[in-house]
Design an enzyme around this catalytic site. Structure first.
Site, short mmCIF file in Angstrom:
data_model
loop_
_atom_site.label_atom_id
_atom_site.label_comp_id
_atom_site.label_asym_id
_atom_site.label_seq_id
_atom_site.Cartn_x
_atom_site.Cartn_y
_atom_site.Cartn_z
CG ASP A 89 -0.35 0.20 3.11
OD1 ASP A 89 0.76 0.08 2.82
OD2 ASP A 89 -0.93 -0.57 3.60
CB SER A 90 0.49 4.79 -1.65
OG SER A 90 -0.92 5.08 -0.83
CG ASP A 265 -5.72 -5.91 2.47
OD1 ASP A 265 -4.96 -5.46 3.54
OD2 ASP A 265 -6.14 -4.85 1.91
CB CYS A 303 -9.24 -26.27 9.52
SG CYS A 303 -8.45 -25.65 9.18
CB CYS A 305 -4.07 -24.86 9.19
SG CYS A 305 -4.40 -25.46 11.13
CB CYS A 308 -6.80 -27.79 12.74
SG CYS A 308 -7.79 -26.32 12.81
#
EC number: 2.4.2.29
Length: 377
Positions: A89-90, A265, A303, A305, A308
């Site tokens: 982002d800027s 995001d 899940c 992951c 989990c």
């Protein structure tokens, strides 16, 4: 940058972004790595959750460690050891969050550093130069984030300044720096449809590689946000990626995809993990609740992951109660993987022609009705 639209269901789009550091399948969620790290995650953890692209913060990296250090590493990718795409982002949102600590002029913004109080100047040109050094795959223009609430006059004055800055960003990015990486414009205009149209049309005249919706998730009621999403994405170019900045509740992402948004995001999955709030297939688990003290089940049986597959809710409850750092780490791994699974599920459903069924199942698991959504004209 190349963007291909691979499929569609209603307004929901299935796409593919080809960038300097790799391919990104959309819809996509981008974990936020503010200071060059996703909080609580090793780079290999980010790979393991199958993130395709991460977000870096121009404002914070400019202040610390500074451009010289990153330049010595040849850019942000080597500095943080991440070889996939990065969007930066800027710095506009962070600057305008400083309130009384900053002063806006046509040339740019002067503000006091939140680190040491020193005076710092940031302009469209400087933002483009910083992001050029970072070698971001996707560069965001420097703009003024319209606050909420704002009057029509305030929002119009703000967006017109942002449009003048957008033109300066484009000129400096393409003509001066010869930066071949993608540059996205940001649509402002507050909650006013005519001003959103004015902002979008002004950006289209300048011409960008993609277009973002800014100025949402800044304190407005959800109904106001949905109202903007009902009309704005469908007016944006159909052959360019569409990015909704900073909006991150799972329900909001699903609703935005239904309305034609491709990229997202938010700090919500990482921030919530540090507070013991975990996103699961059926909703939300607040792990500090005493009912989990003896719970032998995984956080989310659906899940895949690391958290989990290896640990029980009782163990996570224990870590939270003890204030252990590992609680935040395991929770962050899970929450970010949940967001990746959410967008993966939408991509698969769009590929298979089952997107409506996906949406129905998403809400049914939460005991909710599917909200109305505009149909394609």
């Amino acid at each position: 940058m190349k963007f291909e639209k691979l499929g569609q269901s209603g307004r929901a789009r299935r796409g593919r972004l080809t960038l300097e550091h790799g391919v990104v399948e959309t819809p996509v969620f981008m974990p936020v790595g503010t200071y060059g790290t996703v909080k609580g995650m090793l780079p290999r953890d980010i790979e393991d959750i199958q993130a395709q692209i991460i977000l870096g913060n121009t404002f914070h990296l400019y202040l610390r460690p500074g451009l010289e250090v990153i330049k010595q590493h040849g850019g942000l990718h080597d500095f943080i050891k991440w070889n996939k795409p990065i969007l930066t982002d800027s710095g506009g949102f962070q600057v305008f969050s400083l309130g009384a600590m900053r002063k806006i002029k046509e040339e740019g913004v002067t503000f006091r550093s939140p680190i040491d109080g020193s005076k710092v100047f940031l302009s469209p040109e400087i933002s483009m130069e910083i992001q050029h050094v970072l070698n971001s795959d996707i560069v965001m223009i420097f703009d003024e984030c319209t606050p909420y609430p704002a009057t029509h006059e305030e929002a119009q004055k703000s967006l017109q300044l942002s449009l003048r800055w957008a033109k300066r960003c484009k000129t400096h990015h393409h003509d001066e720096l010869k930066n071949k990486n993608a540059l996205f414009g940001i649509i402002q205009g507050g909650m006013y449809e005519d001003l959103r149209d004015e902002s979008l049309n002004g950006l289209l005249e300048i011409g960008f590689d993609g277009y973002a919706i800014g100025g949402l998730s800044v304190g407005e009621p959800k109904e106001e946000m949905i109202k903007v999403l009902d009309y704005l994405p469908n007016k944006m170019p159909h052959d360019k990626p569409r990015y909704l900045m900073g909006v991150g509740k799972p329900e909001d992402i699903v609703e935005a995809v239904r309305r034609g948004v491709d990229m997202f995001d938010c700090v919500m999955p990482t921030r919530n993990a540090r507070n013991g709030h975990y996103f699961v297939t059926d909703g939300l688990v607040r792990i500090r609740n005493s009912k989990y003290r003896h719970d032998q089940g995984p956080l989310d049986p659906h899940c895949d992951c690391y958290t989990c597959k290896n640990f029980t809710r009782a163990y996570l409850f224990h870590l939270e109660k003890c204030g252990e750092m590992l609680a935040s780490m395991l929770g962050t791994i899970h929450n970010l993987r949940y967001y990746q699974r959410l967008t993966e599920g939408m991509r698969d459903a769009l590929d298979n022609g089952t997107f409506d069924e996906f949406v129905q199942d998403f809400y049914a698991r939460r005991g909710l009705e599917v909200p109305p959504c505009p149909v394609d004209e």
